[in-house]
Scaffold this motif. Structure first.
Motif, PDB file in Angstrom:
ATOM      1  N   SER A 151       5.745  -1.805  -1.384  1.00  0.00           N
ATOM      2  CA  SER A 151       4.507  -2.240  -1.995  1.00  0.00           C
ATOM      3  C   SER A 151       4.504  -2.047  -3.506  1.00  0.00           C
ATOM      4  O   SER A 151       3.780  -2.710  -4.213  1.00  0.00           O
ATOM      5  CB  SER A 151       3.344  -1.476  -1.383  1.00  0.00           C
ATOM      6  N   THR A 154       4.937  -5.105  -5.262  1.00  0.00           N
ATOM      7  CA  THR A 154       3.753  -5.947  -5.395  1.00  0.00           C
ATOM      8  C   THR A 154       3.037  -5.653  -6.705  1.00  0.00           C
ATOM      9  O   THR A 154       2.615  -6.555  -7.425  1.00  0.00           O
ATOM     10  CB  THR A 154       2.808  -5.688  -4.218  1.00  0.00           C
ATOM     11  N   ALA A 155       2.950  -4.379  -7.011  1.00  0.00           N
ATOM     12  CA  ALA A 155       2.262  -4.013  -8.229  1.00  0.00           C
ATOM     13  C   ALA A 155       3.011  -4.555  -9.441  1.00  0.00           C
ATOM     14  O   ALA A 155       2.407  -5.046 -10.390  1.00  0.00           O
ATOM     15  CB  ALA A 155       2.141  -2.510  -8.321  1.00  0.00           C
ATOM     16  N   SER A 190       5.386 -10.665   2.466  1.00  0.00           N
ATOM     17  CA  SER A 190       6.047  -9.594   1.724  1.00  0.00           C
ATOM     18  C   SER A 190       7.542  -9.807   1.560  1.00  0.00           C
ATOM     19  O   SER A 190       8.286  -8.855   1.369  1.00  0.00           O
ATOM     20  CB  SER A 190       5.794  -8.247   2.389  1.00  0.00           C
ATOM     21  N   SER A 404      -2.134  -8.111   0.818  1.00  0.00           N
ATOM     22  CA  SER A 404      -2.805  -8.586  -0.384  1.00  0.00           C
ATOM     23  C   SER A 404      -2.734 -10.109  -0.430  1.00  0.00           C
ATOM     24  O   SER A 404      -1.753 -10.720  -0.021  1.00  0.00           O
ATOM     25  CB  SER A 404      -2.157  -7.976  -1.624  1.00  0.00           C
ATOM     26  N   THR A 471      -6.418  -7.147  -2.095  1.00  0.00           N
ATOM     27  CA  THR A 471      -5.757  -7.106  -3.388  1.00  0.00           C
ATOM     28  C   THR A 471      -4.678  -6.037  -3.324  1.00  0.00           C
ATOM     29  O   THR A 471      -4.439  -5.451  -2.263  1.00  0.00           O
ATOM     30  CB  THR A 471      -6.765  -6.742  -4.487  1.00  0.00           C
ATOM     31  N   ASP A 472      -4.070  -5.790  -4.450  1.00  0.00           N
ATOM     32  CA  ASP A 472      -3.088  -4.719  -4.460  1.00  0.00           C
ATOM     33  C   ASP A 472      -3.746  -3.369  -4.251  1.00  0.00           C
ATOM     34  O   ASP A 472      -3.083  -2.409  -3.869  1.00  0.00           O
ATOM     35  CB  ASP A 472      -2.335  -4.709  -5.793  1.00  0.00           C
ATOM     36  N   ARG A 473      -5.022  -3.279  -4.498  1.00  0.00           N
ATOM     37  CA  ARG A 473      -5.718  -2.003  -4.383  1.00  0.00           C
ATOM     38  C   ARG A 473      -6.458  -1.837  -3.069  1.00  0.00           C
ATOM     39  O   ARG A 473      -6.653  -0.744  -2.580  1.00  0.00           O
ATOM     40  CB  ARG A 473      -6.705  -1.841  -5.548  1.00  0.00           C
ATOM     41  N   ARG A 475      -6.867  -3.565   0.831  1.00  0.00           N
ATOM     42  CA  ARG A 475      -6.434  -4.567   1.816  1.00  0.00           C
ATOM     43  C   ARG A 475      -7.174  -4.320   3.109  1.00  0.00           C
ATOM     44  O   ARG A 475      -7.493  -3.166   3.431  1.00  0.00           O
ATOM     45  CB  ARG A 475      -4.928  -4.461   2.049  1.00  0.00           C
ATOM     46  N   ASP A 509      -1.904   4.617  -8.254  1.00  0.00           N
ATOM     47  CA  ASP A 509      -0.555   4.199  -7.880  1.00  0.00           C
ATOM     48  C   ASP A 509       0.118   5.182  -6.934  1.00  0.00           C
ATOM     49  O   ASP A 509       1.082   4.832  -6.258  1.00  0.00           O
ATOM     50  CB  ASP A 509       0.312   4.045  -9.148  1.00  0.00           C
TER      51      ASP A 509
END
Lengths: 1161, 492
Positions: A151, A154-155, A190, A404, A471-473, A475, A509
């Motif tokens: 992941s 992804t960030a 992914s 995400s 989102t990345d933050r 899900r 993070d």
């Protein structure tokens, strides 16, 4: 950061997905449309800056600029240089303000639609911010790790824009596409898509789609990678200002060595590092194609060594689970079940008493549609970290999680029907023993001819929907499913609703929070299986002599009376867990899991009061009888663990893990019994004339910890050692904590430099593995404590009585397992082969040693006294036989063997079912070798050598000789004949009532990109039936063929039947090996072009059948009575909580036909 | 600082694990609201509870025994197949999970109730006499515990061939009975001049005297027995209380007949391949007393004996074949069993005194029931009449006729035979302890298998020397051991 800025940045993060998904849902289309409008409407550089700052850090100044001007600035804060700026830029355009602010920082900017991207002038060093690309699984942090998804990548992908901006914006294009699985045609989320030479990359969304923007014009190599799949590279030519589409189908790796497996330690472990076999069932993939309604159907026959002992075809009835066979004499062999990291109720005998039928398995409470994957940890060598209770194996259920990206909606509907095939075959023909010349009774047909059809095609319907995105933050995955499934009688049905909500939050993070919540509510109405009230036994034990009576030839009761009885289970269940993962650095991971599972049941068995009262078939029960119970089972789990990863030079990498777990479970049952209702209208306990109530409460707690050290050498040799300690409330006061060690080693030989030359390309991957470990199985909850229970004394005075004589020295059963095996990929990943041999030794086996009855206590006392052995092997292979652009043919097979032996009974008195040196539970019978008889015509004969007329009716058996026994203990066949009356019962066949050999074969044809044809057959080898029910079909009621016609060819069956020597082979001891075509399906993925205009992303139609063909049985009939091969009921002697008898009263497996449609938006 | 952080993490985890394994005993404490553990049970506050528990278990066992051993004593005939048919082979019985309060497996485990009663009564008495000196009603509780301990030993000693108490070796019935005598003597000593009324009897003292008389008579102490029996007042009775609250409190004799049609009180008269009128079992045939007072083998004009009420239901028992003669002595699951009475004292005295004194005592009992008098001057006939009188007076009460058969060496079908429907029955005589009672007792030699009832010379230790001329009906097969050859082997 202000709220507005946050929202803006959120929009930026979602932008690629929204743009990419522009042809998707209307909402996405609307958003994308608005963005396009904005792009055309205004150049952000021309907007007024409205900025005035003095001596402010650059980052803060840019934030201020964005706030005041309303433009979107895209940049990576970590890449911004640290210097202060001042700018009197209130009335100038944004362009001028940026020129001012960025002048010292070697930064440049470019416009991308409405956004302004700020990037350093120099080229970035690594395409993905310095992270290694080649090996994805190692060292990645974040919530996706446990599913093998890096992941953190992804960030980083969010920074694409800054990389893209280094090129001239006027000479770039876009690459879009979709990544799918080549075998299943399913989209792959992914997957990392990159242009390594340019340092550009992104991840695919959950619909498999990706978009790479700002790709310089020219030809580039597009690299697509995903764990578990082989990497693919494609050359892509990008034309200035244009978008090029590339759909890529990835082939699965034959050995997913980099797959992350849930092992009990934080973050999981790469498969390549695990020394034992771990089965993995890709639930989400299987439910796409196979007719799956229950968890049992999902897991059954998928993994070698995992066996379901089927109860019956009654809808709602479950099965017990066995992993690597039985390995305990006295304790339950049900594996532990975990859902998202917490232990849940694994009861296989829930629900109301169905009168000798199997009961409900709580595993079936879960909906297959909400499961992502299931991992099966098979034996003590693998289950050491799970400690006491884990020696029967562990099933890890991982539910679906959010991804995400824009919200994706999946809707599914399944419609179908259940029926019992070949009813007449199973029911057979009944004869009148007292009138053998009378024609046989085929009761089912007779009833049908008279307008009474008792069985139906039971409708089946399932509706499910899910939404996932984020989102990345943040899900999320939300799902709901409703199932309404009817059996072959209208009063057997199951209606259940499952809801699930899984949310993953990354507040920073280094922290990931997973919250997983499942809730279900359902009602099941059962048909009872056995006498006196079951319709099935009423048919198969039909009474030919009773055709003209009130019960019309049924065994005991008319079906129209039986259908007025009720047996129901109402259940609600909540399963919730929270997992907090903290990864402050790339070498330290800590995980804290807490969760609970609570099941509330209300079970009811009602015989209503009939107007006729006790004169019905139900006797005094006809006056009314109601039994209710309200079991509440609850588990609570806390699990904390930490893993530290650190290197010792380039060759050695070490991972140290420690953890502590606490588990608590309880069962509280309130029950009541009411008898004799004054009137038919009354149907509650309160209205009954006689009432009684009971309440029980059982609780168990365990606490344990582990420490594990893993050593990796060049990422191809792994050595692991672990130690676990446990204490449990069931242990005796004199017993200290149980200690379980574990060692494992694995070597990825094919990663060695010498391998290519050695293997010659034939074996492209090879991993050798071995593991040794211990795990335990705890005693019964209060077996260590001497207990007294309440009683009623004279005159109603309170009294107590003795209950259980405890054993304060009691400890767990300890299983030690050695496992060796290999995984190989052959022919350039066209074939895979996994082989495992295991041998287990169970020491301190808990034995139910009888209590000296003169002590005042009765029954038995648990003692750690016995020793058992359990061994076997497992083989799984997958082969892609053909693979062309438009056609692929895959074949998968599994085989397993399991055997066991009692080494030491620990002083327990041997029985016919339990003997030292023999398998357990042992199946024995007297084995007839010679029978002398006379027929009604006065003829004599000797079976099997001299039978003058095989059809002649036997009048008398004049002598019967049986095998006198041989072998080390006289329990093997081959001895001198002796009169059957004094002959010993000998081991029959392999002596097992569970199959020694099992296997499956499945095949998949992929035709084009859209059509898949799938079939799976299951085979269970030699195992034997101890069947009271089958025997009774000769001896009970009016009797059957053997009892009626007594032909000389079957005279050996009469030895037992006539009471000359009970327990003889013949009447009720068939080998019940069988082969079943379990699943067939055709799955068609609707072409995308058909979906255009419908707003759907993907749609598929599946047509499937379950149990269409029982195509082989070792014994289809025993003396003309059909043998049902796989069912069992609870009537027989038990072993470890299982019924040993396969009673043949079980309703055979139902056949079902389903049509499913799934649509994704 | 990776190294420092790592060490911190490891130390924390190790500390947590250590805590888990060593110091947190309390965290594993579990609730057990439905049961009691040792430390909760044996406290002074529970003294009354323990004595009540002894009585409860004794009463349950007595009721089960009354229902079960009637078949061995041929007061009834079972028809369910399995072990209960006619004559159980007790040597093969092993203890199961069930006991009286659990309602399960009640047939085979009835005598566990006696063992539990022994455990509770002896434990209560020992603590009351040595430790719990301040308990209210201490003497009553001690006396009651001692009487019920004596009762337990009486019934164990009167039925089993031998016994093996925990931590002791094998003892003969006489030893068991002497322990009972000792407990009853202790009870009488505790009571001294006092007497206590408890739920089951108005006079605990008379109960103790009567049971001790019973034991002393069996042990051959006729003088002591007569002294005790003489203490019993007319009208005295002690009960085993019953009610319908739960299975362990039911009258099992009633239940096994009314609930399940499980037993008939009249032995079947026919048998496959035998003459139609031939009896398989003596049973309680011809349950009337003729006008001549002989009371046997009479039909027609006899006077109904109110002590042995039965009715021919004209339906079969559970085997579907044997005629169902249903007892009418107990009419509900709540009817109490009599376990001691003035009548028993009179018959003990009659056994000892014999002659016309015995005739007078028999007739005194008959007067209570309004039955015709018995008259005879023949000593053997009088002796036999005493046995018959006991059989009728104690009909379905505590398997008393079975015990009499052991004492007097009366007829047992000591062989193996088959019922009319093919169910086999085995050797029947005194009861043999379950194999586990021997095997799990370290003081019993490992190779000891218990008394060999197939040895036809074996006799119960306390069998009296004189054997009454108690008639075995002429229609019964006249053999001590079933003639195997007389039965078609296919019926074995």
């Amino acid at each position: 950061m202000t709220k507005r800025t946050v929202l803006r940045n959120l929009a930026i993060l979602m932008l690629p997905a929204l743009v990419e998904a522009g042809s998707g849902s209307s909402l996405e289309s609307q958003v994308a449309g608005e963005l396009a409008t904005r792009i055309e409407a205004e150049n952000p550089l021309e907007k007024p800056a409205r900025l005035t700052v003095q001596s402010l850090q650059l980052g803060a100044a840019l934030t201020e600029l964005a706030e005041r001007s309303g433009v979107t600035l895209v940049y990576s804060p970590s890449k911004l240089p640290h210097y202060e700026v001042s700018c009197e830029c209130y009335s100038v355009p944004v362009k001028a303000a940026l020129d001012n602010l960025l002048a010292k920082g070697h930064l440049r900017y470019s416009v991308h639609g409405p956004n302004i991207v700020i990037v350093p002038r120099e080229r970035l060093g690594h395409p993905f911010g310095g992270e290694p690309v080649a090996r994805l699984a190692g060292g990645f942090a974040g919530p996706g790790v446990e599913r093998g998804i890096p992941s953190s990548f992804t960030a980083l992908a969010a920074d694409d824009s800054e990389r893209g901006s280094r090129f001239d914006v006027e000479r770039v294009g876009t690459i879009t596409g979709r990544v799918t699985d080549s075998r299943t045609a399913q989209p792959l989320a992914s997957a990392q898509v990159s242009l390594p030479d340019l340092g550009l990359g992104t991840l695919t969304q959950q619909n498999g789609r990706f978009v790479l923007t700002n790709v310089p014009a020219g030809t580039h190599n597009l690299l697509i990678q995903r764990i578990g799949h082989r990497a693919a590279t494609e050359a892509v030519s990008v034309v200035d200002g244009a978008s090029v589409n590339r759909d890529v189908a990835l082939e699965e790796e034959a050995l997913a060595l980099d797959e992350i497996i849930v092992t009990g330690t934080p973050g999981g472990t790469q498969r390549r590092a695990i020394g034992n076999a771990v089965g993995r069932v890709e639930a989400a993939t299987i439910t796409e194609v196979a007719p799956i309604q229950t968890m049992q159907e999902l897991l059954g026959a998928r993994e070698p060594g995992l066996n379901f002992v089927r109860g019956s075809g009654i809808v709602g009835v479950g099965s017990t689970i066995r992993i690597r066979g039985l390995s305990s004499l006295a304790l339950n062999s049900q594996p532990l079940i975990y859902v998202d990291g917490i232990r849940v109720d694994n009861t296989a005998s829930a629900g109301p008493d169905l009168r000798d039928a199997a009961q409900v398995s709580t595993l079936d409470d879960f909906a297959p549609g909400e499961i992502e994957s299931i991992e099966i940890i098979k034996g003590p060598a693998a289950a050491t970290l799970y400690g006491t209770e884990a020696s029967a194996g562990v099933i890890q259920i991982i539910t679906k999680k959010g991804e995400s990206g824009a919200p994706q909606f999946d809707l599914g509907v399944t419609l179908g029907t259940n029926w019992l095939a070949n009813v007449n075959h199973w029911v057979g023909t009944a004869y009148d023993r007292s009138n053998p010349d009378a024609p046989g009774l085929r009761l089912y047909e007779k009833e049908k001819a008279e307008g009474r059809e008792w069985f139906q095609y039971g409708p089946l319907q399932t509706y499910n929907g899910s939404m996932r995105g984020g989102t990345d933050r943040v899900r999320y995955f939300l799902s709901g499913e409703y199932q309404d499934n009817e059996g072959i009688v209208h009063y057997n049905w199951k209606k259940q609703t499952n809801l699930r909500g899984n949310i993953t939050v990354l507040p920073s993070d280094d922290i990931t929070l997973d919250v997983n919540v499942g809730y279900l509510e359902g009602t099941t109405s059962f048909m009872q299986q056995k006498n006196p009230f079951g319709i099935w036994d009423g048919l198969i034990w039909a009474n030919a002599a009773g055709v003209d009576t009130r019960i019309r030839g049924f065994q005991r009761a008319r079906p129209e009376m039986i259908e007025q009885l009720e047996a129901t289970r109402d259940v609600s269940r909540f399963t919730g867990s929270m997992t907090l993962t903290h990864r402050p650095t790339d070498w330290l991971t800590s995980r804290f899991v807490v969760g609970t599972d609570r099941t509330d049941e209300f079970n009811s068995s009602l015989v209503p009061r009939f107007p006729e009262g006790a004169s019905t078939e139900f006797g005094s029960l006809g006056l009314g009888d109601l039994q209710i119970s309200n079991p509440v089972r609850q588990t609570f789990s806390i699990d904390y663990g930490s893993s530290v990863n650190y290197g010792l030079g380039p060759a050695v990498n070490l991972t140290s893990s420690v953890g502590v777990q606490y588990h608590q479970r309880s069962e509280h049952i309130a029950s009541a019994h009411g008898q004799i209702f004054p009137a038919p209208q009354i149907r509650t306990i309160g209205g009954a004339t006689l009432k009684s109530a009971d309440e029980t409460y059982v609780e168990n707690k365990s606490l344990g910890g582990y420490i594990q050290q893993e050593l990796a050498w060049y990422d191809r040799v792994f050595l692991t050692a672990a130690l676990r300690g446990d204490d449990n409330s069931a242990f005796g006061a004199e017993f200290d904590a149980a200690i379980y060690p574990k060692f494992s080693a694995t070597w990825v030989v094919s990663d060695e430099n010498f391998w290519p030359s050695l293997a010659g390309g034939f074996v492209n991957s090879l991993r050798l593995r071995t593991a040794w470990g211990k795990a335990g199985r705890q005693p019964d909850t209060f077996a260590a404590v001497t207990l007294f229970e309440g009683a009623i004394g004279p005159d109603g005075n309170p009294a107590i009585s003795t209950d259980v004589l405890g054993n304060p020295d009691l400890g767990p059963e300890v299983s030690t397992e050695l496992e060796v095996g290999f995984d190989a990929a052959l022919f350039d990943d066209r074939a895979s082969l996994e082989f495992t041999y295991y041998t287990q030794k169970v020491e301190d086996a808990l034995m139910p040693v009888p209590v000296n009855p003169t002590t005042g206590f009765s029954g038995s006392q648990s003692m750690n006294a016995g020793q058992l052995s359990n061994w076997g092997w497992e083989l799984a292979s997958n082969v892609r036989l053909l693979n062309t652009d438009n056609f692929a043919w895959d074949i998968g097979t599994t085989f397993s063997m399991n055997d066991n032996r009692v080494d030491d009974l620990g002083g327990l008195t041997p029985t016919n079912n339990l003997r030292e040196g023999r398998p357990f539970p042992l199946f024995t019978r007297r084995q007839v070798v010679e029978v002398q008889y006379t027929t009604e015509d006065g003829e004599s004969g000797t079976w099997p050598h001299d039978i003058p007329d095989p059809e002649a009716r036997v009048a008398t058996i004049t002598s019967a000789l049986c095998d006198g026994g041989a072998g080390f203990d006289g329990y093997s066949p081959g001895g001198e004949p002796v009169p059957c009356a004094i002959a010993p019962q000998l081991q029959l066949g392999n002596g097992r009532v569970t199959p020694k050999h099992e296997g499956t074969i499945s095949t998949t044809f992929t035709i084009g990109q859209n059509l898949r044809l799938y079939a799976m057959a299951e085979w269970r080898g030699e195992h034997w039936a101890s069947s009271i029910g089958l025997s009774c079909r000769y001896t009970c009621g009016s009797g059957r063929e053997l009892n009626t016609f007594r032909p000389a060819k079957w005279v050996e069956g009469l030895v037992g039947l006539d009471g000359i020597a009970t327990g003889t082979v013949g009447v009720n001891s068939p080998n019940t090996a069988f082969a079943y075509l379990r699943e067939v399906s055709a799955n068609y993925t609707v072409p995308s072009s058909w979906l255009e205009g419908l707003g759907a992303e993907r749609a598929s139609i599946n047509v499937a059948m379950r149990n269409p063909w029982l195509f082989w049985q070792a014994n289809r009939f025993i003396y003309n009575v059909p043998v049902e091969p796989e069912g069992r009921d609870g009537a027989g002697p038990t072993n470890g909580g299982d019924a040993l008898a396969q009673n043949r009263l079980a309703l055979p497996s139902l056949t079902s036909f389903t049509v499913s449609m799934r649509v994704s938006f | 600082m990776p190294g420092r952080t790592y060490r911190r993490a490891s130390l924390s985890a190790v500390a947590l694990a250590s805590l888990a394994l060593s110091g947190c005993d309390g965290i594993l404490d579990v609730e057990l609201p439905g049961q009691l553990v040792d430390s909760d049970v044996f406290t002074p506050d529970n003294a009354e509870l323990l004595v009540n528990s002894a009585i409860a278990d004794f009463e349950c066992a007595y009721s089960m025994m009354s229902a079960t051993l009637t078949t061995v004593g041929e007061e009834s005939w079972a028809g369910t197949g399995g072990w209960g048919t006619a004559h159980g082979d007790y040597a093969t019985l092993t203890p199961g999970q069930g006991h009286c309060p659990d309602n399960s497996d009640v047939d085979t485990d009835w005598w566990h109730g006696y063992e539990r009663a022994r455990l509770f009564s002896e434990a209560a008495y020992q603590r009351l006499s040595e430790e719990w000196t301040d308990v209210p009603n201490r003497e009553r509780l001690m006396a009651t515990a001692a009487v019920y301990a004596g009762l337990v030993y009486d019934f164990l000693g009167s039925t089993f061939c031998e016994y093996a108490f925990p931590e002791e070796s094998i003892v003969p019935p006489s030893d068991v009975l002497r322990r009972g005598e000792a407990w009853l003597t202790t009870a009488l000593e505790v009571m001294g001049p006092d007497d206590y009324a408890i739920t089951s009897t108005q006079s605990l003292k008379q109960l103790a005297h009567l049971v001790r008389a019973r034991i002393r008579r069996t042990l051959g102490d006729d003088i002591g027995a007569a002294e005790d029996a003489a203490q019993i007042q007319p009208g005295f009775v002690a009960w085993v209380t019953r009610d319908g609250s739960e299975r362990g409190r039911w009258n099992e004799v009633y239940y096994t007949q009314y609930g399940f049609r499980y037993r008939t009180v009249a032995g079947p008269r026919w048998w496959s391949d035998f003459a139609p009128d031939q009896l398989v079992s003596a049973g309680m045939w011809d349950l009337t007393i003729a006008t001549d007072g002989t009371g046997r083998h009479t039909v027609g004009d006899g006077v109904p004996d109110v002590r042995v009420p039965e009715v021919n239901t004209h339906t079969p028992i559970l085997d579907g074949f044997t005629p169902f003669h249903r007892q009418e002595k107990y009419t509900s699951v709540g009817d109490p069993h009599r376990m001691a009475s003035w009548q028993e004292a009179q018959l003990i005295l009659a056994e000892i005194e014999r002659g016309q004194s015995a005739v007078a005592r028999i007739n005194a009992i008959r007067d209570v029931h309004g039955l015709p008098h018995f008259a005879s001057s023949d000593e053997e006939e009088i002796f036999s009449a005493i046995i018959e009188e006991r059989r009728r007076e104690f009909f379905l009460e505590g398997a008393r006729h079975f015990m009499d058969k052991l004492r007097f060496g009366l007829w047992f079908p000591r062989g193996r035979g088959s019922t009319r429907v093919g169910d086999r029955y085995g050797f029947a005589y005194c009861l043999v302890l379950p194999a586990t009672a021997y095997e799990l007792n370290p003081n019993v030699p490992a190779d000891y298998i218990g008394p060999d009832l197939t040895d036809l010379s074996y006799t119960w230790e306390l069998q009296v020397d004189e054997k009454p001329n108690w008639p075995v009906p002429a229609s019964l097969p006249q053999f001590d051991v079933m003639d195997f050859d007389a039965i078609p082997w296919s019926q074995w």
